[in-house]
Write an enzyme that holds these catalytic residues in place. Structure first.
Site, PDB file in Angstrom:
ATOM      1  N   SER A 189       0.843  -1.194   0.000  1.00 44.98           N
ATOM      2  CA  SER A 189       0.000   0.000   0.000  1.00 44.98           C
ATOM      3  C   SER A 189       0.875   1.241   0.000  1.00 44.98           C
ATOM      4  O   SER A 189       1.991   1.229   0.540  1.00 44.98           O
ATOM      5  CB  SER A 189      -0.898   0.022   1.239  1.00 44.98           C
ATOM      6  OG  SER A 189      -1.576   1.253   1.366  1.00 44.98           O
ATOM      7  N   LYS A 213       2.456  -2.965   6.078  1.00 46.73           N
ATOM      8  CA  LYS A 213       2.713  -2.889   4.641  1.00 46.73           C
ATOM      9  C   LYS A 213       4.171  -2.525   4.357  1.00 46.73           C
ATOM     10  O   LYS A 213       4.781  -3.068   3.419  1.00 46.73           O
ATOM     11  CB  LYS A 213       1.764  -1.888   3.991  1.00 46.73           C
ATOM     12  CG  LYS A 213       0.300  -2.302   4.056  1.00 46.73           C
ATOM     13  CD  LYS A 213       0.050  -3.638   3.360  1.00 46.73           C
ATOM     14  CE  LYS A 213      -1.419  -3.977   3.256  1.00 46.73           C
ATOM     15  NZ  LYS A 213      -1.668  -5.242   2.531  1.00 46.73           N
ATOM     16  N   TYR A 234      -1.385  -0.530  10.235  1.00 46.33           N
ATOM     17  CA  TYR A 234      -1.506  -0.883   8.827  1.00 46.33           C
ATOM     18  C   TYR A 234      -0.252  -0.467   8.060  1.00 46.33           C
ATOM     19  O   TYR A 234       0.313  -1.247   7.287  1.00 46.33           O
ATOM     20  CB  TYR A 234      -2.740  -0.192   8.240  1.00 46.33           C
ATOM     21  CG  TYR A 234      -3.050  -0.546   6.807  1.00 46.33           C
ATOM     22  CD1 TYR A 234      -3.707  -1.729   6.502  1.00 46.33           C
ATOM     23  CD2 TYR A 234      -2.719   0.314   5.766  1.00 46.33           C
ATOM     24  CE1 TYR A 234      -4.021  -2.066   5.196  1.00 46.33           C
ATOM     25  CE2 TYR A 234      -3.015  -0.010   4.445  1.00 46.33           C
ATOM     26  CZ  TYR A 234      -3.673  -1.195   4.170  1.00 46.33           C
ATOM     27  OH  TYR A 234      -3.965  -1.515   2.867  1.00 46.33           O
TER      28      TYR A 234
END
Length: 239
Positions: free
Chosen positions: A131, A148, A144
């Site tokens: 991402s 990633k 998150y």
């Protein structure tokens, strides 16, 4: 780019990017082993996809799913989740949920895939879906972003270690992609509109945009691409 005669394992294949990728590759001739938590999602994928129900947050379940999938030519690690928490609010449960699925399950699946490929004489491709959150700081995305960015670092290590066996490993880093997961984070116009304005293409990505780029990385047209992270961001990181 056709995949007739190829077997591809796709995690997170029930929804979003994983679902779009499974259906695209199946339409292009691949035999898809689709892994997801929800049987109904897998049952609706259509021809060319064999569903495997598994909760990849459980390491033992992830290994069982890979064993059930069997030897494959390619692996796409799409399984992902998010818990919207700031650093100050970060909980142990939120951190574990994100890391277990986004990072640890991808490493387990890559490990089992690579072991099978090496035993078969090598070759094959792993694509990890990361991402732009691993490249820019978005509020409430601390776990998150860490997951990633960690997967991108692991991608480079995998490429180094698996290259001698003829196994390529690359990552694709999409911008906001219009899935159910993204809607939870970006549905508020106060967040969405300024973010979209930073995209020279003037839009967010669709799951099919990402699926087509994954197909490119899996194909022989990308034979010299390994250890790389491909931003699929409509120019977001360039401006």
């Amino acid at each position: 780019m056709q995949f007739t005669g190829k077997t591809v394992i796709i995690t997170g294949a029930g929804k979003g990017i994983g679902r779009a990728t499974a259906q695209l590759l199946a339409a292009r001739g691949a035999s898809v082993r689709a892994i997801s938590r929800t049987k109904a999602d897998l049952d609706s994928l259509g021809a060319g996809c064999t569903g495997i129900v598994a909760d990849l947050s459980d390491p033992a379940a992830a290994r069982r799913a890979m064993a059930e999938a069997g030897r494959a030519d390619h692996l796409v690690n799409c399984a992902g989740t998010n818990v919207l928490e700031s650093l100050i609010a970060l909980s142990d449960a939120g951190y574990d949920t994100v890391m277990d699925i986004n990072l640890r399950s991808a490493l387990i699946c890559a490990q089992d895939f690579a072991r099978d490929r090496i035993a078969a004489g090598g070759g094959g491709v792993i694509v990890n879906v990361t991402s732009i959150a691993g490249h820019r700081g978005f509020a409430d995305h601390v776990a998150y972003a860490a997951s990633k960015a960690g997967l991108e670092g692991a991608t480079r290590v995998m490429a180094r270690e698996l290259g001698p066996h003829g196994i390529r490993v690359a990552a694709i880093a999409p911008t906001v992609t219009m899935t159910e997961l993204a809607a939870a984070a970006w549905s508020d116009p106060a967040k969405k509109d300024p973010m979209m304005a930073r995209h020279p293409m003037g839009r967010f990505a669709e799951a099919e945009d990402v699926a087509r780029a994954i197909a490119l990385l899996l194909s022989d047209d990308a034979a010299m691409i390994t250890g790389a992270v491909l931003p699929l961001d409509g120019g977001f990181l360039a401006v």
